[in-house]
Design a protein around this motif. Sequence first.
Motif, PDB file in Angstrom:
ATOM      1  N   GLN A   3       7.644  -1.110 -88.618  1.00 29.73           N
ATOM      2  CA  GLN A   3       6.708  -1.394 -87.538  1.00 29.73           C
ATOM      3  C   GLN A   3       7.412  -1.276 -86.205  1.00 29.73           C
ATOM      4  O   GLN A   3       8.608  -1.522 -86.097  1.00 29.73           O
ATOM      5  N   LEU A   4       6.642  -0.908 -85.190  1.00 32.93           N
ATOM      6  CA  LEU A   4       7.143  -0.836 -83.822  1.00 32.93           C
ATOM      7  C   LEU A   4       6.399  -1.866 -82.980  1.00 32.93           C
ATOM      8  O   LEU A   4       5.196  -2.076 -83.183  1.00 32.93           O
ATOM      9  N   ALA A   5       7.102  -2.452 -82.024  1.00 30.79           N
ATOM     10  CA  ALA A   5       6.476  -3.424 -81.129  1.00 30.79           C
ATOM     11  C   ALA A   5       6.940  -3.159 -79.709  1.00 30.79           C
ATOM     12  O   ALA A   5       8.137  -3.222 -79.426  1.00 30.79           O
ATOM     13  N   GLU A   6       5.979  -2.854 -78.836  1.00 35.84           N
ATOM     14  CA  GLU A   6       6.297  -2.641 -77.425  1.00 35.84           C
ATOM     15  C   GLU A   6       6.224  -3.974 -76.678  1.00 35.84           C
ATOM     16  O   GLU A   6       5.459  -4.867 -77.050  1.00 35.84           O
ATOM     17  N   TRP A  36       7.355   8.015 -75.913  1.00 41.67           N
ATOM     18  CA  TRP A  36       6.395   7.150 -75.227  1.00 41.67           C
ATOM     19  C   TRP A  36       5.154   7.961 -74.880  1.00 41.67           C
ATOM     20  O   TRP A  36       5.256   9.111 -74.422  1.00 41.67           O
ATOM     21  N   TYR A  37       4.028   7.359 -75.099  1.00 37.35           N
ATOM     22  CA  TYR A  37       2.738   7.942 -74.764  1.00 37.35           C
ATOM     23  C   TYR A  37       1.948   6.901 -73.989  1.00 37.35           C
ATOM     24  O   TYR A  37       2.289   5.711 -74.010  1.00 37.35           O
ATOM     25  N   ARG A  38       0.896   7.355 -73.334  1.00 39.00           N
ATOM     26  CA  ARG A  38       0.051   6.395 -72.631  1.00 39.00           C
ATOM     27  C   ARG A  38      -1.403   6.836 -72.700  1.00 39.00           C
ATOM     28  O   ARG A  38      -1.699   8.017 -72.845  1.00 39.00           O
ATOM     29  N   ALA A  91      -2.148   2.238 -67.604  1.00 40.51           N
ATOM     30  CA  ALA A  91      -2.495   2.708 -68.947  1.00 40.51           C
ATOM     31  C   ALA A  91      -1.921   1.741 -69.979  1.00 40.51           C
ATOM     32  O   ALA A  91      -1.085   0.890 -69.649  1.00 40.51           O
ATOM     33  N   VAL A  92      -2.344   1.916 -71.208  1.00 42.73           N
ATOM     34  CA  VAL A  92      -1.666   1.282 -72.329  1.00 42.73           C
ATOM     35  C   VAL A  92      -0.564   2.241 -72.770  1.00 42.73           C
ATOM     36  O   VAL A  92      -0.834   3.413 -73.014  1.00 42.73           O
ATOM     37  N   TYR A  93       0.645   1.743 -72.836  1.00 47.92           N
ATOM     38  CA  TYR A  93       1.796   2.557 -73.205  1.00 47.92           C
ATOM     39  C   TYR A  93       2.159   2.292 -74.665  1.00 47.92           C
ATOM     40  O   TYR A  93       2.311   1.135 -75.075  1.00 47.92           O
ATOM     41  N   TYR A  94       2.312   3.373 -75.405  1.00 48.07           N
ATOM     42  CA  TYR A  94       2.619   3.300 -76.822  1.00 48.07           C
ATOM     43  C   TYR A  94       3.986   3.914 -77.104  1.00 48.07           C
ATOM     44  O   TYR A  94       4.352   4.942 -76.536  1.00 48.07           O
ATOM     45  N   CYS A  95       4.684   3.285 -78.006  1.00 54.89           N
ATOM     46  CA  CYS A  95       5.941   3.820 -78.499  1.00 54.89           C
ATOM     47  C   CYS A  95       5.694   4.499 -79.840  1.00 54.89           C
ATOM     48  O   CYS A  95       4.878   4.016 -80.647  1.00 54.89           O
TER      49      CYS A  95
END
Length: 121
Positions: A3-6, A36-38, A91-95
């Motif tokens: 799992q990843l947690a930002e 990283w995406y947003r 934005a919401v930033y995703y890893c």
Amino acid sequence: QVQLAESGGGYVQAGGTLRLSCATTGSIFSIAAMGWYRQAPGKQREWVSTITKDGTTAYADSVKGRFTGSRDNVKNMAFLHMNSLKPEDTAVYYCSATIRSSPASGYSVVWGQGTLVTVSS
């Protein structure tokens, strides 16, 4: 299960700075690229940055020169240092990470739940 947690998102005024972190948990044998995406409200998710295992980075034109990606290969973490933030960075930033859980497994892409960044004008 990996799992990843930002973390590190928040509210900041234009011109400000934030540092996002991406932590991993679970069984990890190897991590190739971390990215990283947003996703801004009403828009599609877009790529922001990628960092390979050897530290090579790439950035979207919209953040080049303002954002810096890094990673800690011992702790299996990634970071995104964001300077000179603009309202359009909201934005919401995703890893994401391309991970092998064991020597016998192939690579799979894992995503975090995201962290919200809000930049006021």
